[in-house]
Write an enzyme that holds these catalytic residues in place. Structure first.
Site, PDB file in Angstrom:
ATOM      1  N   ASP A   1       1.763  -5.954   8.343  1.00  0.00           N
ATOM      2  CA  ASP A   1       0.869  -5.096   8.085  1.00  0.00           C
ATOM      3  C   ASP A   1      -0.489  -5.772   7.799  1.00  0.00           C
ATOM      4  O   ASP A   1      -0.473  -6.616   7.089  1.00  0.00           O
ATOM      5  CB  ASP A   1       0.989  -4.068   7.002  1.00  0.00           C
ATOM      6  CG  ASP A   1      -0.161  -2.874   7.132  1.00  0.00           C
ATOM      7  OD1 ASP A   1      -1.113  -3.192   7.637  1.00  0.00           O
ATOM      8  OD2 ASP A   1      -0.042  -1.531   6.780  1.00  0.00           O
TER       9      ASP A   1
ATOM     10  N   TYR B   1     -11.055  -0.029  10.652  1.00  0.00           N
ATOM     11  CA  TYR B   1     -12.154   0.445  10.154  1.00  0.00           C
ATOM     12  C   TYR B   1     -12.498  -0.235   8.977  1.00  0.00           C
ATOM     13  O   TYR B   1     -13.446   0.102   8.378  1.00  0.00           O
ATOM     14  CB  TYR B   1     -12.178   2.125   9.757  1.00  0.00           C
ATOM     15  CG  TYR B   1     -10.914   2.282   8.845  1.00  0.00           C
ATOM     16  CD1 TYR B   1     -10.651   2.018   7.352  1.00  0.00           C
ATOM     17  CD2 TYR B   1      -9.685   3.039   9.663  1.00  0.00           C
ATOM     18  CE1 TYR B   1      -9.360   2.213   6.986  1.00  0.00           C
ATOM     19  CE2 TYR B   1      -8.382   3.285   8.950  1.00  0.00           C
ATOM     20  CZ  TYR B   1      -8.403   2.819   7.268  1.00  0.00           C
ATOM     21  OH  TYR B   1      -7.248   3.228   6.893  1.00  0.00           O
ATOM     22  N   LYS B   2     -11.651  -1.721   8.521  1.00  0.00           N
ATOM     23  CA  LYS B   2     -12.010  -2.337   7.346  1.00  0.00           C
ATOM     24  C   LYS B   2     -12.740  -3.325   7.942  1.00  0.00           C
ATOM     25  O   LYS B   2     -13.904  -3.503   8.267  1.00  0.00           O
ATOM     26  CB  LYS B   2     -10.662  -2.804   6.719  1.00  0.00           C
ATOM     27  CG  LYS B   2     -10.078  -1.438   5.994  1.00  0.00           C
ATOM     28  CD  LYS B   2      -8.608  -1.570   5.312  1.00  0.00           C
ATOM     29  CE  LYS B   2      -8.031  -0.348   4.879  1.00  0.00           C
ATOM     30  NZ  LYS B   2      -6.761  -0.558   4.683  1.00  0.00           N
TER      31      LYS B   2
ATOM     32  N   PHE C   1       0.673  -1.209   0.054  1.00  0.00           N
ATOM     33  CA  PHE C   1       0.009  -0.135   0.066  1.00  0.00           C
ATOM     34  C   PHE C   1       0.910   1.210  -0.018  1.00  0.00           C
ATOM     35  O   PHE C   1       1.840   1.237   0.698  1.00  0.00           O
ATOM     36  CB  PHE C   1      -0.861  -0.041   1.387  1.00  0.00           C
ATOM     37  CG  PHE C   1      -1.978   0.899   1.417  1.00  0.00           C
ATOM     38  CD1 PHE C   1      -3.106   0.592   0.577  1.00  0.00           C
ATOM     39  CD2 PHE C   1      -1.943   2.260   1.934  1.00  0.00           C
ATOM     40  CE1 PHE C   1      -4.217   1.594   0.622  1.00  0.00           C
ATOM     41  CE2 PHE C   1      -2.834   3.059   1.756  1.00  0.00           C
ATOM     42  CZ  PHE C   1      -4.085   2.898   1.303  1.00  0.00           C
TER      43      PHE C   1
ATOM     44  N   ARG D   1     -12.852  -3.713  -7.455  1.00  0.00           N
ATOM     45  CA  ARG D   1     -12.551  -4.521  -6.379  1.00  0.00           C
ATOM     46  C   ARG D   1     -13.844  -4.982  -5.529  1.00  0.00           C
ATOM     47  O   ARG D   1     -14.354  -3.983  -5.149  1.00  0.00           O
ATOM     48  CB  ARG D   1     -11.334  -3.652  -5.383  1.00  0.00           C
ATOM     49  CG  ARG D   1     -10.827  -4.516  -4.466  1.00  0.00           C
ATOM     50  CD  ARG D   1      -9.683  -3.503  -3.412  1.00  0.00           C
ATOM     51  NE  ARG D   1     -10.325  -2.745  -2.909  1.00  0.00           N
ATOM     52  CZ  ARG D   1      -9.689  -1.857  -1.887  1.00  0.00           C
ATOM     53  NH1 ARG D   1      -8.684  -2.387  -1.378  1.00  0.00           N
ATOM     54  NH2 ARG D   1     -10.506  -0.707  -1.370  1.00  0.00           N
TER      55      ARG D   1
END
Ligand SMILES: *Cc1c(COP(=O)(O)O)cnc(C)c1O
Length: 394
Positions: A181, A206-207, A110, A353
């Site tokens: 991560d 928050y995912k 990322f 996605r």
């Protein structure tokens, strides 16, 4: 027991395939936020740091996250954002190997993780460098020059899964420190941090953990190392005794030393409420359901939409809980799809996605979503002018 649709407040008429980017609203979250704001902040005012347990909340929530990532109690601190936690873990890891000069990541990581590494290298100076081979080439790139291997377990774009145990083992064999991560794995599958022996792990909440936009991040340090960890961001909340107001920094004895400043109590309380959803969830069963749903999605989309090219590993064992398809008009197609009630997202340059969160999705949702994707591609609904302008968030 899965699924748990009744635990979430999902809007009617929406099939939500973006829980990998922002998890939906858990039912208990609103009531909890209201209590914190009106009763605690409103009535107890500053006394609430003690009377409502605000000061202990970062550790309490860390202890609730721990079993979801295979970590022991007391090893997980919460707060700040993931980018900050990446910086902290990386800085601490580099201090453990001062004689080595390479941070090894991969080209699929990322961007924020790579930017934090680049920024840290600028700050430290010297001849440190960041290497980013292709994800498939990482294992072979681990050698005795590497100080830290810093990888994201699940590739945010393709969903490709790294082998946490094998890579951690290779890093340790070469004498490097391992930083994982877990942004796209925590809450998506069972994890075994303690078993894999990695020194550090970080992630956001928050995912798949449904903590809400801007929810605090987490950081794990292996318990046998915590006393040796030198926090790069030496804030007062990571001090052994914040209210001693000591002019000199002395880190807390446990994972609390990875705290920085005042915790975001409203967000942290919402996250605490969101974690209720996980009580009694079997993470192996969750993973099995996610693999089944994503396999079904691939089969349905490939059968119905020949223009979409699978951009994720076909073998579910090699994937996280998301599936991506490459399509030249992907951005516009996702916007058209959202108008039909199926929410996915788009990642540049051409990736559509879709995330699978078995807590609130079932086979019917997947079949309906695939049928609507077929409508968008077969009828070329993406051609509409209103779908061509990109918003700030894609
Ligand atoms: C989502 C995500 C981030 C976002 O970082 P924030 O600081 O929370 O904005 C960073 N890294 C990875 C791997 C991610 O998936």
């Amino acid at each position: 027991m899965l699924p748990r649709k009744d635990k979430f407040d999902l809007p009617a008429g929406v099939i939500y395939l973006d829980g990998n980017s922002l998890g939906p609203l858990p039912k208990g979250a609103l009531a909890r936020a209201e209590t914190v704001i009106t009763e605690q902040w409103g009535q107890q005012l500053i006394r609430a740091w003690n009377s409502a347990g605000w000061m202990d909340l970062p550790v309490k929530v860390g202890d609730r996250l721990a079993p979801l990532i295979g970590a022991p109690k007391g090893s997980v601190a919460t707060g700040d954002t993931l980018s900050i936690k990446v910086y902290q873990a990386l800085a601490a890891a580099l201090k453990m190997r001062p004689e080595r000069k390479v941070i090894l990541s991969d080209s699929g990581n990322f961007p924020s993780d790579l930017y934090m590494a680049q920024g840290l290298i600028e700050t430290i100076g010297g001849d440190l460098s960041l290497k980013t081979p292709a994800p498939e080439a990482v294992l072979d790139a681990i050698d005795e020059t590497v100080a830290v291997v810093m990888l994201t377990h699940v590739d945010y774009r393709t969903g490709r899964l790294h082998d946490m145990h094998a890579i951690t083992k290779a890093a340790h064999r070469a004498g490097a420190v391992m930083v994982w991560d877990l942004a796209h794995s925590a809450g998506a599958m069972a994890l075994d941090l303690a078993g894999c022996g990695a020194e550090f792990a970080v992630g956001c909440t928050y995912k798949y953990l449904n903590g809400g936009p801007g929810a605090p991040a987490f950081i794990y340090a292996r318990p046998d190392l915590i006393q040796a960890v030198e926090p790069a961001l030496a804030g007062w909340m990571g001090h052994d005794a914040p209210f001693a107001m000591d002019p000199d920094y002395r880190p807390a004895r446990d994972a609390e030393r990875l705290r920085v400043g005042t915790p975001p109590i409203v967000q942290l309380s919402i996250l605490d409420a969101a974690l209720d959803v996980w009580e009694g969830v079997d993470l192996q069963a969750l993973r099995a359901a996610s693999m089944r749903l994503s396999d079904l999605f691939i089969a349905e989309v490939e059968r119905r939409c020949p223009a979409l090219i699978l951009a994720s590993p076909r073998d579910a064992n090699q994937r996280g809980s998301q599936v991506s398809f490459a399509f030249e008009h992907g951005y516009a197609a996702v916007q058209a799809l959202i108008d039909l009630g199926v929410i996915g997202d788009f990642r540049a340059p051409n990736i559509m996605r879709f995330g699978f969160t078995p807590l609130f999705l079932d086979d019917d949702d997947i079949r309906q979503a695939a049928a609507l994707i077929e409508r968008v591609t077969r009828d070329e609904l993406w051609r509409d002018a209103k779908y061509q302008t990109r918003s700030r968030v894609t």
